[in-house]
Design an enzyme around this catalytic site. Structure first.
Site, short mmCIF file in Angstrom:
data_model
loop_
_atom_site.label_atom_id
_atom_site.label_comp_id
_atom_site.label_asym_id
_atom_site.label_seq_id
_atom_site.Cartn_x
_atom_site.Cartn_y
_atom_site.Cartn_z
N ASP A 1 -30.77 -31.28 48.87
CA ASP A 1 -30.22 -30.03 49.39
C ASP A 1 -29.52 -30.35 50.71
OD1 ASP A 1 -29.83 -27.18 49.82
OD2 ASP A 1 -31.45 -27.28 51.28
N SER A 2 -28.79 -29.38 51.22
CA SER A 2 -28.14 -29.56 52.52
C SER A 2 -29.17 -29.65 53.64
CB SER A 2 -27.20 -28.39 52.78
OG SER A 2 -27.91 -27.18 52.70
N CYS B 1 -29.35 -27.00 45.71
CA CYS B 1 -28.52 -26.28 46.67
C CYS B 1 -27.47 -25.55 45.84
CB CYS B 1 -27.86 -27.28 47.61
SG CYS B 1 -26.60 -26.58 48.69
N THR C 1 -24.67 -24.19 46.81
CA THR C 1 -23.29 -24.56 47.17
C THR C 1 -22.95 -25.92 46.57
OG1 THR C 1 -23.65 -23.37 49.24
CG2 THR C 1 -21.68 -24.71 49.09
N GLU D 1 -33.24 -19.62 58.70
CA GLU D 1 -33.51 -20.85 59.47
C GLU D 1 -34.25 -20.52 60.77
OE1 GLU D 1 -32.05 -24.32 59.28
OE2 GLU D 1 -31.48 -23.99 57.19
N CYS E 1 -28.73 -18.57 46.70
CA CYS E 1 -28.79 -19.47 47.86
C CYS E 1 -30.25 -19.85 48.06
CB CYS E 1 -28.25 -18.75 49.09
SG CYS E 1 -28.50 -19.67 50.62
N HIS F 1 -31.98 -20.18 50.59
CA HIS F 1 -32.71 -19.49 51.66
C HIS F 1 -33.15 -18.07 51.29
CE1 HIS F 1 -31.02 -22.82 53.81
NE2 HIS F 1 -31.41 -22.39 54.99
N1 DGL Z 1 -28.54 -24.76 50.57
C1 DGL Z 1 -27.40 -23.88 50.72
C2 DGL Z 1 -27.18 -23.10 49.41
O1 DGL Z 1 -28.10 -22.88 48.64
C3 DGL Z 1 -27.58 -22.93 51.89
C4 DGL Z 1 -27.54 -23.61 53.24
C5 DGL Z 1 -26.20 -24.25 53.56
O2 DGL Z 1 -25.20 -23.55 53.68
O3 DGL Z 1 -26.20 -25.46 53.70
O4 DGL Z 1 -26.09 -22.70 49.12
#
Ligand code: DGL
Length: 280
Positions: free
Chosen positions: A19-20, A82, A84, A162, A196, A198
């Site tokens: 993940d990011s 993730c 994105t 976050e 997403c 989060h």
């Molecule tokens: N992990 C990203 C997502 O699920 C969210 C956090 C980011 O923008 O890096 O899209």
């Protein structure tokens, strides 16, 4: 088919998850809840987050680097945890690491939402990158052209989660700001995809606001449930609990300190290792 909880692998190699940053822990949590006997190795690309505001080309470069790093760790399957990265890079990662199975967040959530909706109106929230790509709407309509989709980029919710802001008046008003225009109409959606990593943190407040008439789709859980179709998982009884390794490309201390909100378990500082990944 046997219940998913009983489907355990005979292949002891770990499942690679990336993940990011820290958000993918909501996805890892979902996998562990269904497959506690598996081992996992998780990389959070905290050096380069957020991904949600970056271009598709950049996300592809970052994701391919992470996929390559995970493959060097001798994994048996991969989860792009993730939304994105799944949106922009899943196909590239799939091609890069074939024949290793790769799971992304989008299609399992699409499948779940489509099977849950009764009024055929589905809402999707996600990062700017995910929503601008229109991937959820396209894939939902490809499954059923009669579906109506209402999408909204909720970029600020990433920063709120976050920062540990997941309830209270401030969060309530930002949710209203993003969602009122979709849910205040009489023909509002009956299903909301939390597109997403989060957003599962806002589930309690979303449930309060939207009530039981709106089904919430947790993309990590939807993906974990879809995993049984892959050959690497076979019903064979292993007794031990899996081993989990965590890596962060920056600030492993921050990662460990904030993990609990996303993961549901505390992580010690010594459980998260720094991993220096150079992106070409
Ligand atoms: N992990 C990203 C997502 O699920 C969210 C956090 C980011 O923008 O890096 O899209």
């Amino acid at each position: 088919m046997k219940s998913l909880e009983k489907i355990i692998s005979t292949d002891p190699r770990p499942i690679g998850v990336f993940d990011s940053g820290i958000g993918g822990l909501t996805v890892l949590k979902a996998f562990i809840s269904l497959y506690p006997h598996e081992s996992y190795v998780y990389i959070g690309d905290t050096a380069r987050l957020p991904y949600g505001t970056k271009s598709p080309e950049t996300i592809i470069r970052y994701s391919c680097m992470l996929a390559e790093t995970l493959c060097q760790m001798d994994i048996k399957a991969m989860v792009v945890a993730c939304n994105t990265a799944s949106t922009h890079a899943l196909k590239k990662v799939e091609a890069q690491i074939a024949p290793l199975p790769v799971m992304g967040m989008i299609d399992p959530a699409v499948e779940t939402a489509r099977s849950v909706t009764k009024n055929k109106h589905i809402a999707v929230i996600g990062t700017r990158g995910t929503i601008q790509s229109d991937i959820y709407a396209k894939n939902l309509r490809a499954q059923d052209p009669d579906l109506r989709i209402s999408s909204k980029a909720c970029q600020l919710l990433v920063a709120y989660a976050e920062d540990g802001l997941i309830d209270g008046p401030l969060v309530s008003s930002i949710l209203d700001h993003y969602l009122d225009e979709i849910f205040s109409k009489p023909d509002a959606p009956d299903t909301l995809i939390l597109g997403c990593t989060h957003f599962p943190l806002f589930e309690p407040l979303l449930r309060q606001k939207l009530g039981s008439r709106v089904a919430l789709v947790n993309t990590g859980l939807a993906t974990a449930k879809s995993l049984a179709r892959y050959q690497v998982f076979r019903p064979a009884p292993l007794t031990q609990t899996g081993v989990i390794k965590f890596f962060a490309t920056d600030g492993p201390e921050y990662f460990a300190k904030n993990a609990e909100r996303f993961f549901g378990q505390k992580l010690g500082q010594d459980q998260v290792e720094f991993l220096d990944i150079k992106v070409k």
